[in-house]
Design a protein around this motif. Structure first.
Motif, PDB file in Angstrom:
ATOM      1  N   ARG B 274       0.844  -1.182   0.000  1.00 17.57           N
ATOM      2  CA  ARG B 274       0.000   0.000   0.000  1.00 17.57           C
ATOM      3  C   ARG B 274       0.882   1.235   0.000  1.00 17.57           C
ATOM      4  O   ARG B 274       1.796   1.345   0.827  1.00 17.57           O
ATOM      5  CB  ARG B 274      -0.871  -0.029   1.258  1.00 17.57           C
ATOM      6  N   TYR B 275       0.655   2.129  -0.939  1.00 19.19           N
ATOM      7  CA  TYR B 275       1.399   3.386  -0.947  1.00 19.19           C
ATOM      8  C   TYR B 275       0.578   4.436  -1.679  1.00 19.19           C
ATOM      9  O   TYR B 275      -0.302   4.100  -2.465  1.00 19.19           O
ATOM     10  CB  TYR B 275       2.776   3.219  -1.609  1.00 19.19           C
ATOM     11  N   ALA B 276       0.867   5.693  -1.409  1.00 15.36           N
ATOM     12  CA  ALA B 276       0.081   6.771  -1.998  1.00 15.36           C
ATOM     13  C   ALA B 276       0.353   6.849  -3.502  1.00 15.36           C
ATOM     14  O   ALA B 276       1.495   6.811  -3.939  1.00 15.36           O
ATOM     15  CB  ALA B 276       0.430   8.095  -1.336  1.00 15.36           C
ATOM     16  N   ILE B 318      -8.726   3.592   3.134  1.00 16.65           N
ATOM     17  CA  ILE B 318      -7.481   3.487   2.372  1.00 16.65           C
ATOM     18  C   ILE B 318      -7.323   4.735   1.512  1.00 16.65           C
ATOM     19  O   ILE B 318      -7.773   4.789   0.376  1.00 16.65           O
ATOM     20  CB  ILE B 318      -7.482   2.209   1.537  1.00 16.65           C
ATOM     21  N   GLY B 319      -6.698   5.740   2.062  1.00  9.48           N
ATOM     22  CA  GLY B 319      -6.516   6.995   1.368  1.00  9.48           C
ATOM     23  C   GLY B 319      -6.309   8.076   2.415  1.00  9.48           C
ATOM     24  O   GLY B 319      -6.444   7.827   3.608  1.00  9.48           O
ATOM     25  N   ARG B 320      -5.947   9.280   1.976  1.00 13.04           N
ATOM     26  CA  ARG B 320      -5.695  10.367   2.910  1.00 13.04           C
ATOM     27  C   ARG B 320      -6.444  11.605   2.476  1.00 13.04           C
ATOM     28  O   ARG B 320      -6.569  11.857   1.277  1.00 13.04           O
ATOM     29  CB  ARG B 320      -4.203  10.693   2.911  1.00 13.04           C
ATOM     30  N   TYR B 508      -6.290  11.812  -1.439  1.00 16.36           N
ATOM     31  CA  TYR B 508      -5.209  11.196  -2.202  1.00 16.36           C
ATOM     32  C   TYR B 508      -5.405   9.694  -2.069  1.00 16.36           C
ATOM     33  O   TYR B 508      -5.274   9.152  -0.970  1.00 16.36           O
ATOM     34  CB  TYR B 508      -3.849  11.562  -1.631  1.00 16.36           C
ATOM     35  N   ASP B 510      -4.747   5.537  -2.427  1.00 16.29           N
ATOM     36  CA  ASP B 510      -3.574   4.668  -2.336  1.00 16.29           C
ATOM     37  C   ASP B 510      -3.592   3.650  -3.463  1.00 16.29           C
ATOM     38  O   ASP B 510      -4.655   3.232  -3.907  1.00 16.29           O
ATOM     39  CB  ASP B 510      -3.573   3.911  -1.001  1.00 16.29           C
ATOM     40  N   SER B 511      -2.410   3.258  -3.904  1.00 16.89           N
ATOM     41  CA  SER B 511      -2.295   2.117  -4.809  1.00 16.89           C
ATOM     42  C   SER B 511      -2.242   0.864  -3.950  1.00 16.89           C
ATOM     43  O   SER B 511      -1.596   0.859  -2.902  1.00 16.89           O
ATOM     44  CB  SER B 511      -1.013   2.201  -5.628  1.00 16.89           C
TER      45      SER B 511
END
Lengths: 331, 547
Positions: B274-276, B318-320, B508, B510-511
């Motif tokens: 998981r990353y932005a 899952i996201g910001r 934003y 996440d992938s």
């Protein structure tokens, strides 16, 4: 007869022409442009999109584009796809074998299954078997096929692990011997064929059953029984052959469908067929591919109709076609 | 009769599968060659759609991009920490106040067909990019080039009309071979379906709508890759991809948030990452329409929307929450920007000060407007549009709808098919508000999105944002090469654009990729996951598809 067919062919040319005209204008007047689906990001500037519009000749007036397309078609050139600049006809040819394979197989299953079940129900009318099959057919007709497809994948692909989930070939396909390849494709086809033919079987069973019931109750069946013919012969030699006439009509109507494809099934089973090609072409406004598909489908449907009409004359001696001259004399 | 039908079916089956087998001989030889490297595994990954062009100049879809990035190289690339480093270029020098870039090329680079790579290939790629007959969507960055010269086979000198900071990044474009394309039409060239590149993987086969296969290129200038073969499988449905994953027949896919949160038992053989992503989703207003021309109204709406509701309810956490146009992993992101806090009472007060109050007690705010000298009462009602086929955006719209209803704003939702949406509504600026997302480049230059010169019909500043201070910052950012100065410029811009609230930055995302556990090497870095893909390999003794 020959004259009749010839006349039909001549008549279908303006029809085909009209279909292309209609499809072309409907497609072009749908809002949107092929360039809209080019990546919507800051990397692609509006000027670059304008350039693409020029290169695709989308800035020309619509009638000019239609005439250009028509002149190309006269040379059997369907133009190049906007998506990857390959000839549209080649893209269709790539997908046709897989589509034909799936559709012919499922048509075979539909007719074999539908006629057998329908005849069985008629012969065993109002018994447990009849009720059971009728209920099953009713359920099959009502179930959404995409749901059935996913359930089939989960049961046979994941829980039992006996069938592949999607696609047409395994990864090691290229390294298999020829019989391994056939077995591999066959394993991949079991679920798609079973699911696509499921609702078809359900529908056809009802036609076959009612046709067979009529035939079994008919005078000639009663006469045959009175003559002392065994019941098996009555069913198979006398009743079934007559009961099949309306079924043949349905078969004639479903022949143009074998080059079409179901978008939903092809998406679920990751099947490389015509349905996805057509759907994606429409969504991305890939006019050359849409036009090529519609011309081919229209031509096939028209010729399918002519063939079906001609076939009636052979199948049923009661049908005769006039060649035009006779009709004038009769009236 | 049934037997005849059966026989016909078998015959057809045999014919069609024979046809399907026809191109096999060619691939078998490739398979034979792969036998020399029995210690390397095959990597099977899913893609939602088929590729279009395996040519980095022409392709604009992500499927083609994924394949092209492994087959082709640019002069430069981003490393794990998002620094620009050389790829085909050994080094470069920027001079003349940023107007000239001189690249020194690596000397040991070979094309997949064995020919050497030289500066002539770079010049050829540039000429094709600016050629009006090339169907490339990426011409604009290269039209800023004044001249490109190649004094010798291993150097390239690019001169710009004026300093252009994103120029260096733009040379990450894949370089195509001159000797293959020269003298032929690039748009229809057969090499667009059987590419020759310089990258770690060479093309091996493409079955339309089924799969694309790549093989390791052992003479690659960066060394032989750790994976022997890559298969890109077209599986157009994401839930079917997930079933394939559970069946262990995929090594890589991108998950949706609900798949990511599924039972652990589904991921026995795969690792989740998981990353932005370099992306943000936003609610954008048409600033040419009342009442969105009033920044007080826009800020009030921002206070009325609880982003955490969207992130928890739609993205499943899952996201910001987003604060501006630069994602948190970018150096341009300004961490000091304080977001509009969720406060419906404050929103109501702000709307009231802008003239919106519920005078007729119908639950919807209203205001007196004067149109052509006629005074009339107007309710606060508008329509937000988004594209069909994106469930997350549609659900986010519903949450915003209910939150705005709580402060007395009636918001309607309209969902339109993509091509119609862009053509009829976005390009013609025929909307009140939209929910959309931007995919961002690594460079923070967002001239085309925010500069007031880009607000004509059909351009990307379709909200008609116009702030002279932001314009000046965007222009200075493009012309400045100094990293510290650029960071200052873009952080300031982040703050200004946030405060103007032309967009309400929603989140934003996440992938969410998964990779099969047998591979060693996957590591999440600021650049994402695949930055070291060339070094991934199957753990010893864990090879699954040794062919």
């Amino acid at each position: 007869m020959k004259k009749y067919i010839f006349r039909r062919i001549i008549h279908s040319i303006p029809v085909l022409f009209g279909i292309t005209l209609l499809t072309f204008f409907v497609m072009q007047t749908a809002p949107g442009k092929p360039t809209d689906t080019v990546e919507f990001s800051a990397r692609v500037s509006a000027e670059s999109k304008q350039r693409l519009i020029k290169l695709y000749e989308l800035d020309k007036p619509i009638h000019v584009r239609y005439l250009k397309w028509l002149f190309r078609l006269a040379r059997l050139d369907f133009g190049n796809s906007f998506r990857d600049d390959r000839p549209a006809i080649k893209k269709i040819a790539e997908r046709l074998p897989a589509t034909l394979l799936l559709n012919i197989l499922s048509l075979g299953v539909i007719f074999a299954g539908g006629i057998t079940l329908g005849a069985l129900c008629a012969v065993r009318h109002k018994t447990f078997i009849d009720n059971f099959v009728t209920t099953l057919v009713f359920v099959g007709y009502s179930l959404p096929a995409f749901w059935l497809a996913l359930m089939g994948i989960i049961l046979f692909g994941i829980n039992l692990g006996i069938l592949p989930i999607s696609g047409l070939r395994s990864l090691n396909y290229d390294f298999l011997p020829w019989w391994g390849k056939i077995a591999d494709v066959a394993r991949h086809l079991v679920l798609p064929v079973a699911i696509t033919s499921f609702t078809g079987v359900a529908g056809l069973t009802r036609y076959a059953k009612s046709g067979m019931l009529d035939a079994l109750k008919s005078d000639y069946a009663r006469f045959a029984r009175a003559k002392g013919v065994t019941e098996t012969r009555v069913i198979f030699a006398h009743a079934l052959r007559n009961a099949l006439l309306p079924v043949i009509t349905i078969m004639g109507l479903s022949i143009p469908g074998i080059i079409g494809g179901g978008f939903i099934f092809e998406t679920i089973f990751a099947y490389p067929g015509m349905g996805r090609l057509g759907y994606e072409a429409i969504m991305s406004r890939d006019y050359p591919v849409v036009m090529a598909i519609s011309v081919i489908v229209a031509a096939l449907t028209l010729s399918g109709n002519i063939i079906a009409d001609a076939a009636y004359a052979f199948a049923d001696p009661r049908i005769r076609y006039s060649d035009g001259k006779n009709r004038r004399r009769d009236s | 009769m049934r037997r005849a039908a059966c026989r016909a079916a078998i015959l057809f089956f045999a014919i069609v599968s024979y046809e399907a087998c026809a191109p096999r001989r060619n691939e078998n030889t490739v398979g034979g060659a792969a036998k020399d490297h029995q210690s390397r595994d095959t990597f099977v990954r899913a893609m939602l759609g088929d590729a279009s062009y395996l040519n980095p100049l022409l392709a604009s879809d992500s499927a083609s991009g994924d394949v092209n990035s492994l087959v082709f190289n640019g002069l430069v690339k981003y490393d794990r920490d998002l620094n620009i480093v050389g790829e085909l270029a050994e080094s470069w020098r920027i001079s003349d106040g940023g107007r000239t870039i001189k690249f020194r090329l690596k000397k040991n680079v070979l094309w997949h067909d064995g020919k050497p790579f030289t500066s002539a290939d770079v010049k050829f790629t540039y000429e094709k990019l600016i050629d009006p007959k090339t169907k490339t969507p990426y011409a604009s960055d290269y039209l800023l080039v004044e001249s490109l010269s190649t004094p010798d086979p291993s150097s390239v000198v690019v001169r710009y009309k004026k300093p252009f900071a994103p120029a260096l990044e733009s040379w990450g474009m894949g370089i195509i071979p001159k000797h293959v394309f020269e003298g032929k039409d690039i748009n229809t060239h057969p090499a667009n379906r059987s590419p020759i590149g310089t990258g770690p993987f060479k093309f091996s086969g493409w079955k339309s709508d089924e799969r694309i296969t790549l093989e390791a290129f052992d003479d690659c200038f960066e060394g032989a890759p750790g994976i022997g073969r890559i298969v890109f499988r077209v599986v157009p449905d994401q839930s079917v991809q997930f079933l394939e994953l559970r069946n262990d027949s995929l090594d890589f896919m991108s998950l949706t948030p609900d798949q990511h949160n599924a039972y652990d038992v589904f991921f026995r053989r795969h690792d989740k990452f998981r990353y932005a992503a370099f992306q943000y989703a936003y609610l954008g207003f048409n600033l040419k329409r009342r009442p969105f021309d009033d920044p007080r109204v826009r800020r009030a709406i921002a206070h009325a929307i609880d982003k955490s509701q969207i992130i928890d309810g739609v993205l499943l956490g899952i996201g910001r929450a987003a604060t501006g146009p630069f994602p948190p992993q970018s150096w341009a992101h300004n961490p000091d920007v304080k977001d509009f806090e969720y406060d419906p009472a404050k929103a109501r007060a702000m709307l009231e000060s802008a003239g919106w109050r519920d005078s007729d007690k119908d639950g919807v705010l209203d205001n007196i407007v004067v149109e052509n000298g006629v005074r009339r009462k107007q309710n606060f009602e508008f329509t937000v549009m988004t594209n069909q086929g994106n469930k997350i955006r549609a659900m986010a719209a519903e949450i915003i709808q209910s939150e705005l209803a709580a402060v007395g704003i009636k918001m309607n939702i309209r969902i339109v098919e993509w091509s119609t949406f862009i053509h009829q509504f976005i390009n013609k600026k025929n909307f009140d508000a939209v929910i959309l997302a931007w995919n961002l480049g690594r460079d923070p230059d967002q001239y085309s999105i925010w500069h007031s010169a880009e607000s004509q019909e059909g351009k990307y500043n379709f909200v008609s944002y116009n702030n002279p201070e932001a314009d000046a910052l965007i222009e200075r950012g493009r012309g400045t090469f100094d990293a510290v100065e650029r960071r200052r410029i873009y952080r300031r811009m982040h703050k200004i654009i946030h405060d103007d609230a032309a967009y309400i930055f929603l989140y934003y995302p996440d992938s969410l990729p998964v990779v099969h556990k047998r591979f060693v090497g996957p590591e999440v870095a600021p650049a994402g996951l695949g930055w070291n893909f060339r070094q991934w390999r199957a753990a010893p003794g864990k090879i699954k598809y040794a062919s």
